[in-house]
Design a protein around this motif. Structure first.
Motif, PDB file in Angstrom:
ATOM      1  N   TYR A 262       0.845  -1.197   0.000  1.00  0.00           N
ATOM      2  CA  TYR A 262       0.000   0.000   0.000  1.00  0.00           C
ATOM      3  C   TYR A 262       0.882   1.250   0.000  1.00  0.00           C
ATOM      4  CZ  TYR A 262      -4.336  -2.460   1.453  1.00  0.00           C
ATOM      5  OH  TYR A 262      -5.447  -3.254   1.532  1.00  0.00           O
ATOM      6  N   ILE A 263       0.268   2.384  -0.307  1.00  0.00           N
ATOM      7  CA  ILE A 263       0.875   3.643   0.095  1.00  0.00           C
ATOM      8  C   ILE A 263       0.473   3.871   1.548  1.00  0.00           C
ATOM      9  CG2 ILE A 263      -1.090   5.003  -0.768  1.00  0.00           C
ATOM     10  CD1 ILE A 263       0.851   7.297  -1.273  1.00  0.00           C
ATOM     11  N   PHE A 264       1.429   4.287   2.375  1.00  0.00           N
ATOM     12  CA  PHE A 264       1.150   4.594   3.769  1.00  0.00           C
ATOM     13  C   PHE A 264       1.327   6.094   4.010  1.00  0.00           C
ATOM     14  CE2 PHE A 264       1.246   0.159   4.531  1.00  0.00           C
ATOM     15  CZ  PHE A 264       0.721  -0.077   5.796  1.00  0.00           C
ATOM     16  N   ILE A 265       0.407   6.641   4.790  1.00  0.00           N
ATOM     17  CA  ILE A 265       0.541   7.996   5.307  1.00  0.00           C
ATOM     18  C   ILE A 265       0.658   7.860   6.822  1.00  0.00           C
ATOM     19  CG2 ILE A 265      -0.541  10.258   5.568  1.00  0.00           C
ATOM     20  CD1 ILE A 265       0.277   9.537   2.670  1.00  0.00           C
ATOM     21  N   HIS A 266       1.781   8.275   7.368  1.00  0.00           N
ATOM     22  CA  HIS A 266       2.009   8.199   8.806  1.00  0.00           C
ATOM     23  C   HIS A 266       1.881   9.604   9.402  1.00  0.00           C
ATOM     24  CE1 HIS A 266       3.379   4.131   8.152  1.00  0.00           C
ATOM     25  NE2 HIS A 266       4.389   4.532   7.400  1.00  0.00           N
ATOM     26  N   PHE A 267       0.890   9.794  10.255  1.00  0.00           N
ATOM     27  CA  PHE A 267       0.744  11.085  10.921  1.00  0.00           C
ATOM     28  C   PHE A 267       1.874  11.273  11.933  1.00  0.00           C
ATOM     29  CE2 PHE A 267      -3.989  10.053  10.472  1.00  0.00           C
ATOM     30  CZ  PHE A 267      -4.098  10.724   9.269  1.00  0.00           C
TER      31      PHE A 267
END
Length: 445
Positions: free
Chosen positions: A221-226
């Motif tokens: 997946y593409i991950f977005i980490h806050f």
């Protein structure tokens, strides 16, 4: 007349436009200032791009290139972060949410994945495809300007070696990316004074993508980490089986105030997510750190008599939802439809491109509003992804389908909740409101 259409820029927007037009029999030329392959940020695609690849006959080439397949997206915050209680019925936030593209059927898209791409390789392949379809391509050629004094035959000025060359065309397409050649020449560009993000990014060999994954197939997946910093996040994009692109995106003011060099700032941001930081420290950085800034802007006009702006040359907001390449490709699709109709009539005045202008402004406005609401209250975004009442509507936007409605109902509902939180300083979410609330572009979107 030397060509029907002159295209400035050979990136995804220019190559897609050239592919559509050459495939339809128009004589077009692409002027690209750099020599491909050249590195470029923006490695993750969304499914709306697949429709374009199919229409221009590029999809099989892309499939055979061996790029990692992208089946979905995930968003994470620290496992020790609070799971916020809601004051809205049915909404619940979490520290990890994900979504798969196959959950919604999409017109013109016949597979449940898109791709992560090495942009140097991908952009070269797409430009070569346009050339194979019949477009003339000149690389290493810098366009110096466009003479639009006679809009019935715009003239493109460029240098070839020491020689000044002029090429007359019936229509000019500015696909020059963030250089925005015509946008700057015609003084059309409007910078966003608030939506001022800054990115530091590089590639790592051997990073364990399972570290923050929560399910099947998620390492791809593409991950977005806050990050626990205002309006700050990290992208994680697979480039190959062993190489991962990592980028820290923050407000430019955060970097400026830190007074740190960019390497130190990059790693100190990552330290706020220890699991991510430790995994990257165990990996090997294989590319120098690069930076991108001042990249949110709009244009007062995106078309006129004898010209149009497409892709990043027309508009760029933020990389948060990987929208850039999709918007570039689809702007090429939309302007090509209008150009072919204009060529049949022999009329390249602005009114011939009203459909393109309407759809592009609508689509980019929806993206801008979506991203604005996301930054204003990103916990609300995770709640909407989790909620079955809104999940598919959010997925529609994430797939890149945002051109057919003036404002999707899910955005209206998100705005309603954000407004309620803003007005109630006792609300449990109030302290999590971000600062990016600009409406500076209301007159030009």
């Amino acid at each position: 007349m030397d060509f029907d259409v002159g295209i400035i820029g050979g990136g995804p927007a220019g190559s897609a436009t050239a592919s559509y037009l050459a495939r339809a029999g128009l004589k077009c030329v692409v002027f690209e200032r750099e020599l491909f392959p050249r590195p470029h940020v923006g490695e993750s695609l969304v499914p709306a791009a697949t429709r374009v690849f199919k229409e221009i006959g590029f999809l099989d080439t892309l499939e055979n290139a061996g790029f990692p397949k992208k089946y979905g997206a995930a968003w994470t915050s620290a496992d020790r972060a609070p799971v916020y209680a809601m004051q809205f019925e049915g909404l619940a936030a979490d520290c990890h949410v994900d979504i798969r593209f196959e959950e919604r059927e999409q017109a013109g898209v016949d597979r449940n994945y898109t791709f992560h791409v090495d942009r140097a390789k991908f952009d070269l392949m797409l430009l070569q495809h346009a050339h194979q379809l019949g477009a003339e391509v000149y690389e290493g050629v810098r366009v110096r300007g466009v003479d639009l004094s006679d809009p019935t035959q715009p003239t493109v000025h460029f240098k070839l070696g020491q020689q000044d060359i002029r090429t007359r065309v019936r229509m000019v397409i500015d696909a020059s990316g963030r250089h925005t050649l015509l946008g700057n020449q015609l003084k059309l560009k409007v910078l966003d004074p608030v939506f001022n993000q800054y990115a530091l990014h590089t590639w790592f060999e051997g990073y364990d993508r399972d570290r923050l994954a929560h399910g099947r197939g998620q390492p791809e997946y593409i991950f977005i980490h806050f990050l626990p910093l205002t309006n700050t996040w990290v992208w994680q994009i697979p480039i190959s089986e062993s190489v991962t692109s990592i980028g820290v995106v923050t407000q430019k003011s955060n970097f400026a105030k830190s007074r740190l060099d960019r390497e130190q700032f990059f790693w100190e941001c990552l330290q706020s997510r220890p699991e991510l930081y430790e995994g990257l420290r165990a990996a090997r950085q294989v590319m120098p750190l690069k930076e991108e800034g001042d990249y949110s802007y709009a244009m007062r006009e995106i078309c006129g008599d004898g010209f149009a702006l497409v892709g990043d040359a027309a508009r760029f907001v933020d990389p948060i939802f990987s929208s850039g390449v999709s918007i570039a490709l689809n702007s090429g699709r939309l302007i090509s439809h209008d150009i072919l109709a204009a060529a049949e009539r022999g009329d390249f005045r602005r009114d011939s491109f009203r459909t393109f202008e309407t759809l592009m402004r609508r689509g980019t406005r929806n993206w801008y509003n979506f991203i604005n609401l996301y930054y204003r209250l990103n916990v609300l975004f995770t709640a909407f992804v989790q909620d079955p009442r809104h999940r598919i509507d959010v997925l529609k936007l994430l797939q890149g389908d945002m051109y057919d409605e003036d404002e999707p109902a899910v955005l209206t509902e998100m705005r309603r909740i954000v407004t309620e939180v803003e007005r109630n300083d006792q609300h449990i979410w109030h302290k999590y409101l971000g600062s990016l609330t600009s409406s500076a572009f209301s007159s030009v979107l």
